[in-house]
Design an enzyme around this catalytic site. Structure first.
Site, mmCIF file in Angstrom:
data_model
loop_
_atom_site.group_PDB
_atom_site.id
_atom_site.type_symbol
_atom_site.label_atom_id
_atom_site.label_comp_id
_atom_site.label_asym_id
_atom_site.label_seq_id
_atom_site.Cartn_x
_atom_site.Cartn_y
_atom_site.Cartn_z
ATOM 1 N N GLU A 1 16.077 1.931 81.345
ATOM 2 C CA GLU A 1 17.526 1.091 80.766
ATOM 3 C C GLU A 1 17.871 0.479 82.069
ATOM 4 O O GLU A 1 18.797 -0.464 82.095
ATOM 5 C CB GLU A 1 18.105 2.723 81.133
ATOM 6 C CG GLU A 1 18.125 3.414 79.664
ATOM 7 C CD GLU A 1 18.818 4.764 80.005
ATOM 8 O OE1 GLU A 1 19.258 5.116 78.919
ATOM 9 O OE2 GLU A 1 18.766 4.962 81.402
ATOM 10 N N ASP B 1 20.610 5.505 69.098
ATOM 11 C CA ASP B 1 19.716 6.531 67.775
ATOM 12 C C ASP B 1 21.481 6.893 66.879
ATOM 13 O O ASP B 1 22.721 7.210 67.402
ATOM 14 C CB ASP B 1 19.447 7.570 67.855
ATOM 15 C CG ASP B 1 19.605 8.403 68.762
ATOM 16 O OD1 ASP B 1 19.155 8.000 70.345
ATOM 17 O OD2 ASP B 1 20.355 9.149 68.697
HETATM 18 N N1 ADE Z 1 20.273 9.310 74.879
HETATM 19 C C1 ADE Z 1 20.141 8.248 74.059
HETATM 20 N N2 ADE Z 1 20.641 8.950 72.348
HETATM 21 C C2 ADE Z 1 20.593 10.453 73.264
HETATM 22 C C3 ADE Z 1 20.849 11.472 71.977
HETATM 23 N N3 ADE Z 1 20.707 11.519 70.964
HETATM 24 N N4 ADE Z 1 21.397 12.469 72.779
HETATM 25 C C4 ADE Z 1 21.075 12.920 74.288
HETATM 26 N N5 ADE Z 1 20.812 11.758 74.983
HETATM 27 C C5 ADE Z 1 20.779 10.525 74.456
#
Ligand code: ADE
Length: 237
Positions: free
Chosen positions: A14, A200
């Site tokens: 990141e 996501d």
């Molecule tokens: N970081 C990126 N996506 C995530 C998710 N779905 N849950 C927790 N941390 C995250």
């Protein structure tokens, strides 16, 4: 004296784009700390910048994502660098109705936990937390962003009970460090600002589950995070 800004990030992947784009140099390990938090320093737009990472697990060889090492990284960097502002930058999951992949989410509301449940009087509110942010619209002038509730837990998946808590708190960004960094900043009375980029969709159950989405979109989201950080750092007076 120029403003000192500490940026806490969990994963090396990141942080790579912003470290490279700002041309920061790596600091030597602090021998007083039992644990190595990779740190990068430099100047940008008249500010002193330090990025501190959670570091890698010696046992498992992966980034030490999650709240414990985020809090340790933050506290030791506060003691060493005495920042005026702490930014927690990273990636997050989001509901598809709220945000697209690589969208930027920040917060003008307290940061909470969604997996810290203690149904005892007083402990319940302590466990959920409500740690303040120092959101300023001027910091995001000219930058597309979404302000919403950021909610922290130590798991990438989302069991039903976590989903219920996230929805109850109107959570927009689900991630794994923010509340711990915000709590540490609050302890020291230092202004705190979260900046998250979406990797996501936590509500889409298609052929890619959110772990696969996260891996597929990590690079794109980290690049967007870096561009946004550079613009926010420029806007901060
Ligand atoms: N970081 C990126 N996506 C995530 C998710 N779905 N849950 C927790 N941390 C995250």
């Amino acid at each position: 004296m120029s403003k000192r800004i500490l940026i806490i990030m969990a994963m090396a992947a990141e942080a790579r784009p912003i470290i490279d784009q700002l041309g920061l140099h790596e600091l030597p390990a602090n021998p007083q700390l039992q644990s190595h938090f990779p740190r990068f320093q430099g100047e940008f737009a008249g500010k002193e910048i330090v990025i501190s990472l959670n570091g890698k697990s010696t046992e498992y060889g992966v980034d030490r994502i999650g709240t414990e090492f985020a809090a340790l990284s933050t506290q030791s960097a506060i003691v060493e660098f005495a920042p005026d502002l702490i930014i927690n930058a990273g990636t997050c999951g989001a509901f598809s109705a709220d945000a697209d992949i690589a969208d930027i989410i920040t917060s003008d509301q307290p940061v909470v936990y969604h997996d810290h449940r203690v149904p005892l009087k007083g402990f319940d509110r302590f466990a959920m937390g409500a740690y303040p942010t120092a959101y300023c619209p001027e910091y995001f002038q000219g930058i597309e962003h979404k302000p919403g509730v950021i909610t922290t837990g130590n798991s990438l998946d989302m069991p039903d009970i976590d989903r219920q808590w996230i929805m109850q708190n109107q959570g927009m960004a689900k991630e794994m460090e923010c509340a711990a960094v915000a709590a540490t900043a609050h302890l020291y009375g230092i202004d705190f600002l979260p900046i998250k980029s979406v990797t996501d969709h936590i509500d889409i159950d298609i052929e890619l589950d959110n772990v696969e989405q996260f891996l597929n979109n990590l690079s794109k989201a980290s690049q967007k995070l870096s561009e946004t950080l550079i613009r926010v750092l420029t806007n901060i007076k």
